[in-house]
Scaffold this motif. Sequence first.
Motif, mmCIF file in Angstrom:
data_model
loop_
_atom_site.group_PDB
_atom_site.id
_atom_site.type_symbol
_atom_site.label_atom_id
_atom_site.label_comp_id
_atom_site.label_asym_id
_atom_site.label_seq_id
_atom_site.Cartn_x
_atom_site.Cartn_y
_atom_site.Cartn_z
ATOM 1 N N THR A 270 38.139 -11.182 84.469
ATOM 2 C CA THR A 270 39.069 -10.062 84.691
ATOM 3 C C THR A 270 40.201 -10.476 85.628
ATOM 4 O O THR A 270 41.382 -10.207 85.357
ATOM 5 N N GLU B 132 42.431 -13.009 83.874
ATOM 6 C CA GLU B 132 43.269 -12.373 82.858
ATOM 7 C C GLU B 132 44.493 -11.738 83.522
ATOM 8 O O GLU B 132 45.613 -11.845 83.021
ATOM 9 N N VAL C 120 43.580 -16.283 81.399
ATOM 10 C CA VAL C 120 42.608 -16.005 80.344
ATOM 11 C C VAL C 120 43.173 -14.909 79.441
ATOM 12 O O VAL C 120 43.808 -13.972 79.920
ATOM 13 N N ALA C 121 42.930 -15.058 78.140
ATOM 14 C CA ALA C 121 43.314 -14.028 77.173
ATOM 15 C C ALA C 121 42.040 -13.366 76.659
ATOM 16 O O ALA C 121 41.028 -14.043 76.426
ATOM 17 N N ILE C 122 42.099 -12.047 76.489
ATOM 18 C CA ILE C 122 40.945 -11.289 76.015
ATOM 19 C C ILE C 122 41.276 -10.685 74.654
ATOM 20 O O ILE C 122 42.281 -9.998 74.508
ATOM 21 N N TYR D 80 36.822 -14.197 74.878
ATOM 22 C CA TYR D 80 37.674 -14.693 75.951
ATOM 23 C C TYR D 80 38.083 -16.119 75.610
ATOM 24 O O TYR D 80 37.280 -16.904 75.109
#
Length: 121
Positions: free
Chosen positions: A46, A49, A54-56, A65
């Motif tokens: 979290t 991101e 990080v991409a979710i 993720y």
Amino acid sequence: MTNLSDREWTVLDALWRTGGAALGELTAALRGETGWSRSTVLTYLTRMEAKGLVAIDSSGYPRRYRAALDRDACQAQARKNFLQQVYQGATGDLVAAFLKEKPIPARERDELRRLLDEMEV
């Protein structure tokens, strides 16, 4: 890109190795190395991101993720930061320090000479 913490490197490395993963898969991949719980991994994901690391993908279940940054680009930036911070940008000083601490085999020495010769203008 900012300097990555050791823990951010750990998470990104797991994401690069797996090509992206669900939370449970990533927790399992990290558990042996870190001992982190599912909630700890989720906290890192979290926060990372929010930093753009990080991409979710929330389109399916479970969420997936993945690293939002390219490994090579992160490594290049880390080398640049290290070189600047420790050697004030002096690449030759960095190489000399490594070579003084641990000699390299003849094959690697020849390759280094070849690379240096190619750099001559």
